[in-house]
Design a protein around this motif. Structure first.
Motif, PDB file in Angstrom:
ATOM      1  N   VAL A 154       3.838  -4.299  29.835  1.00 55.42           N
ATOM      2  CA  VAL A 154       2.836  -3.522  30.566  1.00 55.42           C
ATOM      3  C   VAL A 154       3.478  -2.245  31.124  1.00 55.42           C
ATOM      4  CG1 VAL A 154       1.269  -3.492  32.551  1.00 55.42           C
ATOM      5  CG2 VAL A 154       1.457  -5.550  31.146  1.00 55.42           C
ATOM      6  N   ALA A 155       4.702  -2.369  31.631  1.00 48.08           N
ATOM      7  CA  ALA A 155       5.407  -1.200  32.161  1.00 48.08           C
ATOM      8  C   ALA A 155       5.631  -0.156  31.067  1.00 48.08           C
ATOM      9  CB  ALA A 155       6.747  -1.626  32.762  1.00 48.08           C
ATOM     10  N   ILE A 156       5.940  -0.617  29.861  1.00 48.56           N
ATOM     11  CA  ILE A 156       6.122   0.305  28.731  1.00 48.56           C
ATOM     12  C   ILE A 156       4.789   0.957  28.361  1.00 48.56           C
ATOM     13  CG2 ILE A 156       6.725   0.446  26.277  1.00 48.56           C
ATOM     14  CD1 ILE A 156       8.788  -1.818  26.860  1.00 48.56           C
ATOM     15  N   ALA A 157       3.721   0.142  28.338  1.00 44.63           N
ATOM     16  CA  ALA A 157       2.395   0.689  28.042  1.00 44.63           C
ATOM     17  C   ALA A 157       2.020   1.753  29.069  1.00 44.63           C
ATOM     18  CB  ALA A 157       1.358  -0.430  28.038  1.00 44.63           C
ATOM     19  N   ARG A 158       2.290   1.475  30.329  1.00 42.60           N
ATOM     20  CA  ARG A 158       2.006   2.445  31.390  1.00 42.60           C
ATOM     21  C   ARG A 158       2.823   3.721  31.204  1.00 42.60           C
ATOM     22  NH1 ARG A 158       3.568   0.379  37.194  1.00 42.60           N
ATOM     23  NH2 ARG A 158       5.615   0.602  36.199  1.00 42.60           N
ATOM     24  N   ALA A 159       4.049   3.573  30.718  1.00 42.04           N
ATOM     25  CA  ALA A 159       4.935   4.729  30.537  1.00 42.04           C
ATOM     26  C   ALA A 159       4.505   5.632  29.393  1.00 42.04           C
ATOM     27  CB  ALA A 159       6.370   4.243  30.301  1.00 42.04           C
ATOM     28  N   ILE A 160       3.731   5.091  28.436  1.00 39.40           N
ATOM     29  CA  ILE A 160       3.360   5.895  27.262  1.00 39.40           C
ATOM     30  C   ILE A 160       1.866   6.214  27.195  1.00 39.40           C
ATOM     31  CG2 ILE A 160       5.293   4.958  25.922  1.00 39.40           C
ATOM     32  CD1 ILE A 160       3.141   3.281  24.381  1.00 39.40           C
ATOM     33  N   ILE A 161       1.067   5.695  28.148  1.00 36.43           N
ATOM     34  CA  ILE A 161      -0.382   5.851  28.072  1.00 36.43           C
ATOM     35  C   ILE A 161      -0.801   7.319  28.076  1.00 36.43           C
ATOM     36  CG2 ILE A 161      -0.644   5.599  30.591  1.00 36.43           C
ATOM     37  CD1 ILE A 161      -3.163   4.483  27.889  1.00 36.43           C
ATOM     38  N   HIS A 162      -0.038   8.180  28.737  1.00 35.79           N
ATOM     39  CA  HIS A 162      -0.399   9.598  28.827  1.00 35.79           C
ATOM     40  C   HIS A 162       0.286  10.444  27.755  1.00 35.79           C
ATOM     41  CE1 HIS A 162       3.250   8.902  31.069  1.00 35.79           C
ATOM     42  NE2 HIS A 162       3.486  10.186  31.206  1.00 35.79           N
ATOM     43  N   LYS A 163       0.842   9.764  26.729  1.00 36.59           N
ATOM     44  CA  LYS A 163       1.484  10.423  25.583  1.00 36.59           C
ATOM     45  C   LYS A 163       2.623  11.367  26.021  1.00 36.59           C
ATOM     46  CE  LYS A 163      -2.480  10.224  22.440  1.00 36.59           C
ATOM     47  NZ  LYS A 163      -3.323   9.353  23.286  1.00 36.59           N
ATOM     48  N   PRO A 164       3.631  10.818  26.690  1.00 31.92           N
ATOM     49  CA  PRO A 164       4.748  11.657  27.140  1.00 31.92           C
ATOM     50  C   PRO A 164       5.598  12.128  25.969  1.00 31.92           C
ATOM     51  CG  PRO A 164       5.314   9.365  27.433  1.00 31.92           C
ATOM     52  CD  PRO A 164       3.865   9.401  26.995  1.00 31.92           C
ATOM     53  N   LYS A 165       6.322  13.202  26.171  1.00 27.59           N
ATOM     54  CA  LYS A 165       7.258  13.681  25.161  1.00 27.59           C
ATOM     55  C   LYS A 165       8.620  13.022  25.322  1.00 27.59           C
ATOM     56  CE  LYS A 165       5.327  18.101  23.803  1.00 27.59           C
ATOM     57  NZ  LYS A 165       5.665  19.496  23.416  1.00 27.59           N
ATOM     58  N   ILE A 166       8.955  12.656  26.561  1.00 27.45           N
ATOM     59  CA  ILE A 166      10.250  12.045  26.846  1.00 27.45           C
ATOM     60  C   ILE A 166      10.043  10.704  27.524  1.00 27.45           C
ATOM     61  CG2 ILE A 166      12.530  12.367  27.874  1.00 27.45           C
ATOM     62  CD1 ILE A 166      11.942  14.657  26.108  1.00 27.45           C
ATOM     63  N   LEU A 167      10.784   9.680  27.076  1.00 26.54           N
ATOM     64  CA  LEU A 167      10.775   8.377  27.727  1.00 26.54           C
ATOM     65  C   LEU A 167      12.163   8.116  28.283  1.00 26.54           C
ATOM     66  CD1 LEU A 167       9.323   5.695  28.372  1.00 26.54           C
ATOM     67  CD2 LEU A 167      10.125   4.837  26.165  1.00 26.54           C
ATOM     68  N   PHE A 168      12.236   7.900  29.593  1.00 26.71           N
ATOM     69  CA  PHE A 168      13.491   7.562  30.253  1.00 26.71           C
ATOM     70  C   PHE A 168      13.481   6.069  30.565  1.00 26.71           C
ATOM     71  CE2 PHE A 168      12.788  12.043  31.327  1.00 26.71           C
ATOM     72  CZ  PHE A 168      14.006  12.591  30.945  1.00 26.71           C
ATOM     73  N   ALA A 169      14.490   5.361  30.067  1.00 23.19           N
ATOM     74  CA  ALA A 169      14.571   3.919  30.273  1.00 23.19           C
ATOM     75  C   ALA A 169      15.906   3.578  30.936  1.00 23.19           C
ATOM     76  CB  ALA A 169      14.444   3.184  28.937  1.00 23.19           C
ATOM     77  N   ASP A 170      15.846   3.064  32.161  1.00 26.75           N
ATOM     78  CA  ASP A 170      17.056   2.746  32.924  1.00 26.75           C
ATOM     79  C   ASP A 170      17.223   1.230  32.993  1.00 26.75           C
ATOM     80  OD1 ASP A 170      19.265   2.778  34.511  1.00 26.75           O
ATOM     81  OD2 ASP A 170      18.355   3.816  36.208  1.00 26.75           O
ATOM     82  N   GLU A 171      18.134   0.713  32.183  1.00 24.28           N
ATOM     83  CA  GLU A 171      18.399  -0.735  32.105  1.00 24.28           C
ATOM     84  C   GLU A 171      17.093  -1.517  31.904  1.00 24.28           C
ATOM     85  OE1 GLU A 171      21.334  -1.875  31.936  1.00 24.28           O
ATOM     86  OE2 GLU A 171      22.718  -0.656  33.118  1.00 24.28           O
ATOM     87  N   PRO A 172      16.311  -1.208  30.881  1.00 22.90           N
ATOM     88  CA  PRO A 172      14.988  -1.815  30.727  1.00 22.90           C
ATOM     89  C   PRO A 172      14.997  -3.302  30.418  1.00 22.90           C
ATOM     90  CG  PRO A 172      15.559  -0.576  28.758  1.00 22.90           C
ATOM     91  CD  PRO A 172      16.619  -0.270  29.777  1.00 22.90           C
ATOM     92  N   THR A 173      16.152  -3.858  30.015  1.00 23.91           N
ATOM     93  CA  THR A 173      16.204  -5.282  29.658  1.00 23.91           C
ATOM     94  C   THR A 173      17.082  -6.092  30.612  1.00 23.91           C
ATOM     95  OG1 THR A 173      18.096  -4.961  28.163  1.00 23.91           O
ATOM     96  CG2 THR A 173      15.894  -4.708  27.216  1.00 23.91           C
ATOM     97  N   ALA A 174      17.574  -5.466  31.674  1.00 20.95           N
ATOM     98  CA  ALA A 174      18.562  -6.124  32.536  1.00 20.95           C
ATOM     99  C   ALA A 174      18.039  -7.387  33.214  1.00 20.95           C
ATOM    100  CB  ALA A 174      19.076  -5.144  33.589  1.00 20.95           C
ATOM    101  N   SER A 175      16.733  -7.454  33.448  1.00 23.30           N
ATOM    102  CA  SER A 175      16.172  -8.615  34.147  1.00 23.30           C
ATOM    103  C   SER A 175      15.580  -9.650  33.195  1.00 23.30           C
ATOM    104  CB  SER A 175      15.089  -8.148  35.138  1.00 23.30           C
ATOM    105  OG  SER A 175      14.024  -7.527  34.446  1.00 23.30           O
ATOM    106  N   LEU A 176      15.802  -9.471  31.883  1.00 22.09           N
ATOM    107  CA  LEU A 176      15.182 -10.343  30.888  1.00 22.09           C
ATOM    108  C   LEU A 176      16.209 -11.229  30.192  1.00 22.09           C
ATOM    109  CD1 LEU A 176      12.841  -7.696  29.212  1.00 22.09           C
ATOM    110  CD2 LEU A 176      12.253  -9.285  31.056  1.00 22.09           C
ATOM    111  N   ASP A 177      15.732 -12.357  29.638  1.00 25.54           N
ATOM    112  CA  ASP A 177      16.626 -13.189  28.842  1.00 25.54           C
ATOM    113  C   ASP A 177      16.823 -12.560  27.468  1.00 25.54           C
ATOM    114  OD1 ASP A 177      14.394 -13.839  27.214  1.00 25.54           O
ATOM    115  OD2 ASP A 177      13.953 -15.618  28.405  1.00 25.54           O
ATOM    116  N   SER A 178      17.663 -13.176  26.649  1.00 31.02           N
ATOM    117  CA  SER A 178      18.064 -12.582  25.381  1.00 31.02           C
ATOM    118  C   SER A 178      16.885 -12.321  24.446  1.00 31.02           C
ATOM    119  CB  SER A 178      19.080 -13.488  24.673  1.00 31.02           C
ATOM    120  OG  SER A 178      19.448 -12.941  23.426  1.00 31.02           O
ATOM    121  N   LYS A 179      16.006 -13.304  24.309  1.00 34.04           N
ATOM    122  CA  LYS A 179      14.862 -13.140  23.391  1.00 34.04           C
ATOM    123  C   LYS A 179      13.920 -12.041  23.863  1.00 34.04           C
ATOM    124  CE  LYS A 179      10.982 -15.497  21.185  1.00 34.04           C
ATOM    125  NZ  LYS A 179      10.117 -14.312  21.421  1.00 34.04           N
ATOM    126  N   ARG A 180      13.587 -12.065  25.150  1.00 34.53           N
ATOM    127  CA  ARG A 180      12.676 -11.055  25.676  1.00 34.53           C
ATOM    128  C   ARG A 180      13.311  -9.668  25.631  1.00 34.53           C
ATOM    129  NH1 ARG A 180      10.719 -14.855  30.703  1.00 34.53           N
ATOM    130  NH2 ARG A 180       9.031 -15.926  29.619  1.00 34.53           N
TER     131      ARG A 180
END
Length: 224
Positions: A154-180
């Motif tokens: 959902v956070a990713i969807a929110r980040a791209i809903i307005h069709k940005p040119k640049i996506l900044f991702a700061d440790e986007p998987t740090a709170s997730l397990d390996s599969k997620r």
């Protein structure tokens, strides 16, 4: 195509009589449709570089250019408008608004970006983006009922809903397990390609580097 250029950027912090040089003249170009990963030990300057590129703090010296415009010379209000309309952000935590449904999280982002679409068009766009991240079946759900992986989608969807040119991702998987983590990185990589986004990601997880087109290693405020 080059969409973002960082030229001779330095950053110095002063605490009393102590001065620390965090960035020591960084030069970096980011390209459309490319996922660039910044890696390095804690204190290497990678997160500082990302926040300066994103306009969340100013460089001490040097130039940050986006679409040929010098962000370094812009006012805070001009930078805020660029962040709202042209940049997308994904962090370690999803930072979802607890009292808004999944659909409303994205509708709010469209309002922040000052979308010119009417409400019907906004809802159609939200439905399209939620389907893209495979969360359309959860559009009426509240954050408390979502798993960690679902929240990040959902956070990713929110980040791209307005069709940005640049996506900044700061440790986007740090709170997730390996599969997620792999699911989220696959999503970020695929969206970077299909939507022609320029993505700059900070990560400490070496397993996530295989998803990047380019890996930039930082050490002591320099690109290695």
């Amino acid at each position: 195509m080059t969409t973002f250029t960082i030229q001779d950027v330095t950053k110095t912090f002063t605490n009393g009589e102590v001065t620390e040089q965090v960035l020591n003249g960084i030069n970096l170009s980011l390209h459309e449709g490319e996922l660039t990963a910044l890696v390095g030990a804690s204190g290497s300057g990678k997160s500082t570089l990302l926040t300066i590129a994103a306009g969340l703090q100013r460089a001490s010296d040097g130039k940050v250019q986006f679409d040929g415009n010098n962000m370094t010379a812009m006012t805070q209000e001009e930078i805020r408008k660029i962040r709202a309309s042209k940049f997308g952000f994904v962090f370690q935590s999803a930072h979802l608004v607890p009292f808004l449904t999944v659909e409303d999280q994205l509708m709010l982002m469209l309002d922040v970006a000052e979308s010119t679409m009417n409400k019907r068009e906004q809802k159609e766009e939200v439905a399209k983006v939620l389907k893209l991240v495979e969360m359309d079946h959860r559009k009426h759900a509240f954050p408390s009922s979502l798993s960690g992986g679902e929240k990040q989608r959902v956070a990713i969807a929110r980040a791209i809903i307005h069709k940005p040119k640049i996506l900044f991702a700061d440790e986007p998987t740090a709170s997730l397990d390996s599969k997620r983590s792999k699911d989220v990185m696959t999503l970020i990589r695929d969206l970077t390609k299909t939507l022609h986004i320029t993505t700059l990601m900070v990560t400490h997880d070496e397993e996530m580097l295989s998803y990047a087109d380019r890996i930039i290693t930082m050490k002591d405020g320099l690109i290695g």
